[in-house]
Design a protein around this motif. Structure first.
Motif, short mmCIF file in Angstrom:
data_model
loop_
_atom_site.label_atom_id
_atom_site.label_comp_id
_atom_site.label_asym_id
_atom_site.label_seq_id
_atom_site.Cartn_x
_atom_site.Cartn_y
_atom_site.Cartn_z
N SER A 169 0.76 -1.10 -0.02
CA SER A 169 0.09 0.19 -0.10
C SER A 169 0.92 1.25 -0.07
O SER A 169 1.76 1.32 0.77
N TYR A 170 0.43 2.38 -0.83
CA TYR A 170 1.32 3.41 -0.90
C TYR A 170 0.68 4.25 0.17
O TYR A 170 -0.53 4.85 -0.05
N LEU A 171 1.45 5.15 1.01
CA LEU A 171 0.93 5.80 1.93
C LEU A 171 1.48 7.17 2.05
O LEU A 171 2.29 7.61 0.91
N LYS A 172 0.96 8.10 2.83
CA LYS A 172 1.33 9.57 2.63
C LYS A 172 2.84 9.77 2.86
O LYS A 172 3.44 8.79 3.69
N HIS A 224 4.92 -1.47 -8.16
CA HIS A 224 3.49 -1.16 -8.11
C HIS A 224 3.25 0.10 -7.25
O HIS A 224 2.53 1.09 -7.83
N GLU A 225 3.67 0.13 -6.08
CA GLU A 225 3.46 1.00 -5.16
C GLU A 225 4.33 2.37 -5.49
O GLU A 225 3.72 3.24 -5.34
N PHE A 228 -1.81 5.10 -14.83
CA PHE A 228 -0.98 4.24 -13.83
C PHE A 228 -0.58 2.94 -14.26
O PHE A 228 0.76 2.57 -14.21
N PHE A 229 -1.38 2.06 -15.08
CA PHE A 229 -1.02 0.82 -15.68
C PHE A 229 -0.16 1.12 -16.81
O PHE A 229 0.43 0.34 -17.18
N ALA A 230 0.07 2.30 -17.45
CA ALA A 230 0.88 2.42 -18.64
C ALA A 230 2.20 2.50 -17.83
O ALA A 230 3.21 2.18 -18.55
N LEU A 231 2.26 3.41 -16.89
CA LEU A 231 3.75 3.45 -16.17
C LEU A 231 4.18 2.27 -15.51
O LEU A 231 5.19 1.67 -15.67
N LEU A 232 3.32 1.49 -15.01
CA LEU A 232 3.36 0.06 -14.35
C LEU A 232 3.96 -0.69 -15.50
O LEU A 232 5.00 -1.62 -15.20
N HIS A 251 0.79 8.47 -9.74
CA HIS A 251 -0.79 8.10 -10.03
C HIS A 251 -1.56 7.58 -8.84
O HIS A 251 -1.13 6.37 -8.65
N LYS A 252 -2.04 8.16 -8.11
CA LYS A 252 -2.95 7.64 -7.00
C LYS A 252 -3.92 6.74 -7.25
O LYS A 252 -4.10 5.58 -6.68
N ALA A 253 -4.68 6.77 -8.53
CA ALA A 253 -5.85 5.75 -8.76
C ALA A 253 -5.04 4.60 -9.71
O ALA A 253 -4.10 5.05 -10.59
#
Length: 228
Positions: free
Chosen positions: A163-166, A190-191, A204-208, A197-199
């Motif tokens: 999980s990505y936190l603040k 992924h994180e 996001f998936f392009a970057l991943l 990209h938060k969502a």
């Protein structure tokens, strides 16, 4: 909020989360739990129509994850211990001093009375070291992150691997120490993508995919090796 949708012979429970978003999102976790994310203003009829349309997919996902039911760890001699994708045979030396070490394909523990505590502490210490090493490796794929600070937290998680936190903090499931390093890297990457990209949107998936081209195969491998 936990809800149940019923239509004819179709019936399943799900967690509904209302968010500031434009489209519906549906996730099935390895536990079988279904999480439905919906725009706050979406009409009830549209929500139900979407869920009913996706129900066959939900069933397939739940059946897929049933193959990989988690096995409880046994702490007696002869049992298996999974570490970085390899299985080791646990050997307990009764009455010996409290220590733990690898020897070939075995993991030897001294001090039978504290086997469980020793093994848990050992795996946590290994996880702290290995995860920190892999974070540094993964950060090399994000040159634009240079100068930014990232930290790790290790947690016991039931529903996710990370999980990505603040503030650049990444929480990782301690059970990841059972997985091969390439699978650990996939979760960390992924994180790290969430730092930009938060969502879970197309950006996001392009970057991943750019940072981890085989992420789909690695996700399946992770589920099979750790939950299987």
């Amino acid at each position: 909020m936990t809800k149940t949708i019923i239509s004819g012979t179709t019936q399943f429970k799900y967690e509904e989360l209302e968010e500031e978003r434009k489209s519906f999102g549906l996730t099935v976790f390895p536990s079988g739990q279904v999480v439905f994310k919906t725009p706050k203003k979406a009409p009830t009829a549209e929500r139900q129509a979407f869920l009913l349309k996706k129900y066959p997919w939900v069933q397939r996902q739940q059946q897929f994850f049933k193959q990989f039911r988690p096995k409880s760890q046994c702490f007696t001699s002869g049992s298996d211990v999974l570490y970085l994708g390899r299985r080791y045979q646990l050997i307990v030396n009764t009455g010996k001093e409290e220590k733990i070490s690898f020897a070939g394909s075995t993991l030897i523990i001294g001090g039978e009375k504290n086997v469980q505590a020793l093994l848990i502490a050992f795996m946590k210490a290994r996880a702290e070291r290995v995860f920190a090493e892999r974070l540094q490796v993964c950060l090399k794929l994000f040159p634009d992150y240079v100068g930014e600070k990232f930290s790790l937290k290790i947690r016991q998680m039931k529903k996710r691997w990370g999980s990505y936190l603040k503030g650049g903090t990444i929480a990782l499931n301690i059970d990841l120490i059972k997985a091969p390093k390439r699978c650990i890297d996939y979760v960390i990457l992924h994180e790290l993508c969430h730092h930009r990209h938060k969502a879970h949107n197309k950006d996001f998936f392009a970057l991943l995919e750019q940072k981890c081209p085989h992420y789909k195969a690695l996700k399946i491998e992770l589920e099979r090796k750790v939950l299987g």
